[in-house]
Write a protein that holds these residues in place. Structure first.
Motif, PDB file in Angstrom:
ATOM      1  N   MET A 119       6.834   1.790  -2.321  1.00  0.00           N
ATOM      2  CA  MET A 119       5.788   2.446  -1.560  1.00  0.00           C
ATOM      3  C   MET A 119       5.171   1.486  -0.544  1.00  0.00           C
ATOM      4  O   MET A 119       3.958   1.436  -0.368  1.00  0.00           O
ATOM      5  CB  MET A 119       4.722   2.975  -2.515  1.00  0.00           C
TER       6      MET A 119
ATOM      7  N   LYS B 278       2.392  19.158  -4.629  1.00  0.00           N
ATOM      8  CA  LYS B 278       3.027  18.051  -5.344  1.00  0.00           C
ATOM      9  C   LYS B 278       4.228  18.562  -6.138  1.00  0.00           C
ATOM     10  O   LYS B 278       5.286  17.926  -6.170  1.00  0.00           O
ATOM     11  CB  LYS B 278       1.976  17.450  -6.300  1.00  0.00           C
TER      12      LYS B 278
ATOM     13  N   VAL C 203       9.640   6.079  -0.792  1.00  0.00           N
ATOM     14  CA  VAL C 203       8.888   6.181  -2.033  1.00  0.00           C
ATOM     15  C   VAL C 203       9.040   4.929  -2.885  1.00  0.00           C
ATOM     16  O   VAL C 203       8.108   4.514  -3.583  1.00  0.00           O
ATOM     17  CB  VAL C 203       9.406   7.431  -2.783  1.00  0.00           C
TER      18      VAL C 203
ATOM     19  N   LEU D 127      -2.197   6.672  -6.882  1.00  0.00           N
ATOM     20  CA  LEU D 127      -0.956   5.890  -6.817  1.00  0.00           C
ATOM     21  C   LEU D 127       0.248   6.706  -7.264  1.00  0.00           C
ATOM     22  O   LEU D 127       0.974   6.317  -8.163  1.00  0.00           O
ATOM     23  CB  LEU D 127      -1.091   4.628  -7.672  1.00  0.00           C
ATOM     24  N   SER D 128       0.451   7.844  -6.599  1.00  0.00           N
ATOM     25  CA  SER D 128       1.624   8.644  -6.930  1.00  0.00           C
ATOM     26  C   SER D 128       2.521   8.715  -5.718  1.00  0.00           C
ATOM     27  O   SER D 128       2.108   8.463  -4.594  1.00  0.00           O
ATOM     28  CB  SER D 128       1.198  10.049  -7.353  1.00  0.00           C
ATOM     29  N   VAL D 129       3.719   9.053  -5.963  1.00  0.00           N
ATOM     30  CA  VAL D 129       4.711   9.102  -4.905  1.00  0.00           C
ATOM     31  C   VAL D 129       4.491  10.299  -3.985  1.00  0.00           C
ATOM     32  O   VAL D 129       4.739  10.245  -2.789  1.00  0.00           O
ATOM     33  CB  VAL D 129       6.094   9.174  -5.585  1.00  0.00           C
TER      34      VAL D 129
ATOM     35  N   ARG E 295       4.393  15.680 -12.694  1.00  0.00           N
ATOM     36  CA  ARG E 295       3.091  15.327 -13.274  1.00  0.00           C
ATOM     37  C   ARG E 295       2.691  13.901 -12.944  1.00  0.00           C
ATOM     38  O   ARG E 295       1.537  13.622 -12.628  1.00  0.00           O
ATOM     39  CB  ARG E 295       3.123  15.496 -14.798  1.00  0.00           C
ATOM     40  N   VAL E 296       3.631  12.962 -13.050  1.00  0.00           N
ATOM     41  CA  VAL E 296       3.293  11.550 -12.888  1.00  0.00           C
ATOM     42  C   VAL E 296       3.664  11.045 -11.495  1.00  0.00           C
ATOM     43  O   VAL E 296       2.908  10.335 -10.843  1.00  0.00           O
ATOM     44  CB  VAL E 296       3.987  10.701 -13.978  1.00  0.00           C
TER      45      VAL E 296
ATOM     46  N   PRO F 179       4.659  12.516   2.178  1.00  0.00           N
ATOM     47  CA  PRO F 179       3.372  13.161   1.900  1.00  0.00           C
ATOM     48  C   PRO F 179       2.199  12.425   2.561  1.00  0.00           C
ATOM     49  O   PRO F 179       2.092  11.207   2.466  1.00  0.00           O
ATOM     50  CB  PRO F 179       3.278  13.110   0.375  1.00  0.00           C
TER      51      PRO F 179
ATOM     52  N   THR G   9      -2.244   8.328 -12.229  1.00  0.00           N
ATOM     53  CA  THR G   9      -1.889   8.598 -10.830  1.00  0.00           C
ATOM     54  C   THR G   9      -2.907   9.532 -10.178  1.00  0.00           C
ATOM     55  O   THR G   9      -3.162   9.441  -8.988  1.00  0.00           O
ATOM     56  CB  THR G   9      -0.471   9.190 -10.703  1.00  0.00           C
ATOM     57  N   THR G  10      -3.486  10.414 -10.968  1.00  0.00           N
ATOM     58  CA  THR G  10      -4.499  11.304 -10.409  1.00  0.00           C
ATOM     59  C   THR G  10      -5.750  10.511 -10.027  1.00  0.00           C
ATOM     60  O   THR G  10      -6.306  10.662  -8.931  1.00  0.00           O
ATOM     61  CB  THR G  10      -4.862  12.402 -11.432  1.00  0.00           C
TER      62      THR G  10
ATOM     63  N   VAL H 137       4.818   1.262  -9.795  1.00  0.00           N
ATOM     64  CA  VAL H 137       4.305   1.599  -8.463  1.00  0.00           C
ATOM     65  C   VAL H 137       4.836   0.510  -7.542  1.00  0.00           C
ATOM     66  O   VAL H 137       4.257  -0.589  -7.484  1.00  0.00           O
ATOM     67  CB  VAL H 137       2.758   1.626  -8.417  1.00  0.00           C
TER      68      VAL H 137
ATOM     69  N   ASP I  76      -0.210  10.521 -16.129  1.00  0.00           N
ATOM     70  CA  ASP I  76      -0.643  11.618 -15.264  1.00  0.00           C
ATOM     71  C   ASP I  76      -2.075  11.338 -14.779  1.00  0.00           C
ATOM     72  O   ASP I  76      -2.378  11.407 -13.585  1.00  0.00           O
ATOM     73  CB  ASP I  76      -0.572  12.922 -16.082  1.00  0.00           C
TER      74      ASP I  76
END
Lengths: 312, 312, 312, 312
Positions: free
Chosen positions: C1, C236, C311, D309-311, D257-258, C275, D304-305, D274, D301
């Motif tokens: 990332m 997502k 990613v 730090l999610s893709v 989710r993740v 995204p 990252t929320t 990450v 989950d």
């Protein structure tokens, strides 16, 4: 291959009566097919059985003159009619080996590139009907004419209500037909083919009709009127396919218990052949979990035990 | 079920000789199995054939006294020996239906939770050997003793070199055994089971030996010495499984061409049974692509054609 | 990332030009799909690429304004439109897991009782279209209106010739639809569903159109006019399904080489999403053996390498 | 790819603490794996989580220093160690695509001729171990040395009891290994390979150890001591395989989710990456029906929320 050498024709009647008595005493008899109303409505305790000798003599017991829905039994006749016309070329489009899978599985069909394993699984029967229809322009009509002639019953006919019900629940067969068409193994338009196929399944006939109509397989390919439908070798082919593939996923068990070439239908009928000797049809609507008539298999089992007319 | 009513025992010899002559004139005869040296070294044009009558009279032609590697043919005897001991309980651990897949497929085994389709695919034969070994402590020894007694040939033995070769190429069978063990369908340690299994496959015998040893299936379960191994019903079971599952993925074709219960091995041998009448063994090492002896199937085809001793 | 933190919007144009130059120098570029004439006729060396920023700014190179057949790319929009309407209930009728099999396999569908693995294999897309059609009465019309609005191009339309060609070669899809109908996972009549489905596949649009129309996925569910189509969580979901299932049987390789959510079509187009940052569409008709545009994947690979917008 | 631009390293601790609090309030947490005693004995409510930054700083919460059985998590390290040695040649022996089937299915392996779909299903991990063992003479030792070095914990070791338990329940893996050997895709003797494999699975480590040991994937291939293990491209490969194949048959759901590359083990641990930013390890023994830690997935989950730090 113990032969009932002392049995004259007249011996069949008492055998049938003894079997009928025994069947009456048997309690549970499975459940009728319930995917269409016409089949679900039949009484699972109904029972009829007929034996026909090569010369056309028929013996019967119970509801042996009661018409029922023949369903997959007609696959035998369609196979014979097409084989008579195109011969071995047919075997390039459908195999002759047991399927080893439930009768309507798509897995094997995909694995084998659209060539069904044998003519008695639904996919294979669709191919046979497709080919017969291409050759005759009217596969169902051809079948009907043959059965009327062989049974000597001009009143035999399709049940259009049953055909319509089959069609309304026909998505699995439609999937099979389109799938094979995608491999180039279907000639006719799929809706045309399905219409032909469902009409054949809807044919109504009695044990007496079917025992007589199967006679050409006991006569090594010769029709009731003495004309030849199949060569001796082709008749042997049909009998062999019946023995190894005729009872869905239970061919092995049927071979062991009954030991005769046979073909069942979800209407509860089963036809069987003692080559050179006689043909049988038994009917009782209650099915086991594999789709074969419970009392039908039991009755044939008793028949071969009592007469010694078994293969093994 | 046309019966060769006019054939007395003495008629078998000229039939065999005629077949042997015809086979000699046939050009190509397939290729010997090449996965182990002992099989690959055999001449594909070798040919022998024997017929044994229930009373122990044997007729033979060609190399009918030449020992060859029996391979999967022994599966019939192991099945009979275990069935004699545990009866129907066996059928909870192995099915009786044709497999519809190449004989060593894992797919079906996974689909059916570790229960092989029948005793003649490798997975099923492993289960039978496993169970016999649990009951006797020496499955291979049991098999050997039985074959020596029935054939009247005390010199019969395993070929330890062949067994070692099989073991060295045995990953697929090891996978099958471990896989079934993961479903709890194997009792013994896998290496022990494999050792037992590979030794059985390595048994060397001639057409004469095997035709005699198969006699109990023509005698409806009775051994050469008059003792009973199987009930009549069990003998029928074995014959039925042979007819529907005895020739790998070609059972349908074998049924059509030969029309007898039979079992082939990749050593080029095939045994066959005419219940009540005689047993046969034919051997020729050249195989077709499905693993059955080319000349062997052809010779049996001719035999049933010439004698009328076919099921259909 | 790794983030291209120093890249301002203006930096996209030189990146695109550099990629186009490199692509011009690359020799072989696969073969166009040949199962229908309209696709087979396209020049495999055609190449166009567009990048759209969330605010609607578009950059382009090569034939980025040339309309092409979108084919499976529309599956993304149909999915979003249905998900917006029914939410998580959709996932009871179609899974979200990679298929691990060729995109039109029936085996897995049978194994999983008529529930397709994900919305991007054909079976899954049929289910999504079926459900959208039930909700809107005109799934194709809904899709067209959405794409016109988001791309700002009221001239977008279906290509009825392509739709007719698809239908004429549609046996595999018909088999899938009937098969799922047999499990109760199709609401509409199969011919109606297929008509809807083939029309969607026939939609013609340019890289510019599609990059803009995909913008809602970069804007976390918000449409071009500021209205919300999907919740952030749903956007997502769609991105995750694109990354794991968007390129047929090559999702793993696409993830490794490109590292962005993407969806390809056999017309040679691929859309992709960064995204929060931008959306892309690339088009070149030459396909690899898995059905993805050769130059398209290479161009996206170069894009993420040059910009760091990947990613991983 | 929203970046938590305002988050300094120090922000991880409160995030972890908040997650731990939330997890404590969550009631049911699945069931520990029960196929071996050592796993079954763990308390399903145990919970630990650690985050490591590329420079080696570690944050933790709950039982983040408690050793647990790493199981399949080690597949990531074995893959990296082999890839470092043989590079792309590895991909001729194992694929990079999601399997779409339960993680130990033999069906797909047979369909694809002994080439496993990816390195994280058991079959694929066996191939990777086999190849690493051939190259190093001690695959397990290589793995152990690497993990000790990267975690800075020289006390890391295998649990020989667990390895023995795995071996005692190892028939499925033995079947896989023999099956691939039959296709020539295994170099070492199967018992040797299995011993190596089961020892690796038995490695015991804590969240802190594993978060640190995974650091090379956040550092694009660079080890803790600054030496390079993988090229940047290879590190990307491993991350991509983790995202698409790292959580058995739930990769699609995990992606949604993740949204991070991750790898789970039936001991209840999950590692995640990450890229460029940090690595994580979470542990809680209660598993869902697909074999992934219930609280582990939930915690990632939340992570990252909360951090963005999610893709996706």
């Amino acid at each position: 291959m113990v032969i009932m050498t002392t049995t004259s024709s007249a011996d069949f009647q008492p055998v049938l009566e003894r079997i009928a008595e025994e069947m009456e005493r048997t309690p549970g008899r499975g459940r009728p097919a319930d995917y269409i109303p016409a089949l679900a409505a039949r009484d699972p305790r109904s029972f009829g059985m007929a034996v026909a000798e090569p010369d056309g003599t028929v013996y019967g017991v119970g509801e042996w003159r009661e018409p029922f829905s023949t369903q997959s039994i007609t696959k035998v006749f369609t196979l014979a009619l097409d084989l008579a016309r195109e011969g071995d070329e047919l075997w390039e489009h459908v195999g002759r080996e047991p399927s080893g899978n439930p009768f309507n599985s798509l897995v094997q069909l995909e694995y084998e590139q659209g060539i069904p394993r044998n003519p008695f699984i639904n996919a294979g029967a669709l191919v046979v009907t497709d080919r017969l229809h291409t050759r005759t322009g009217d596969a169902a009509g051809e079948l009907l004419a043959f059965l009327r002639a062989e049974s000597g019953n001009p009143g035999l006919d399709f049940d259009e209500d049953v055909a319509a019900s089959e069609s309304a629940h026909g998505d699995r067969n439609a999937a099979l037909a389109h799938f094979m068409a995608s491999y180039g193994n279907v000639d006719n338009d799929v809706p045309v083919l399905l219409d032909q196929y469902f009409r054949q399944c809807s044919l109504t006939a009695s044990c007496a009709d079917l025992a007589l109509a199967t006679g050409f397989l006991a006569r090594h390919g010769v029709r009731a009127d003495g004309g030849r439908l199949l060569t001796r070798s082709q008749a042997k082919q049909v009998n062999a396919v019946m023995l190894t593939c005729g009872t869905y996923d239970a061919a092995g068990e049927f071979a062991y218990r009954v030991g005769l070439p046979g073909k069942s239908g979800v209407g509860g009928g089963i036809i069987a052949v003692v080559p050179g000797r006689c043909t049988l049809c038994v009917w009782s609507p209650g099915l086991d979990e594999r789709g074969n008539s419970v009392a039908g298999v039991a009755a044939l089992d008793r028949f071969t035990t009592l007469t010694g007319l078994s293969v093994f």
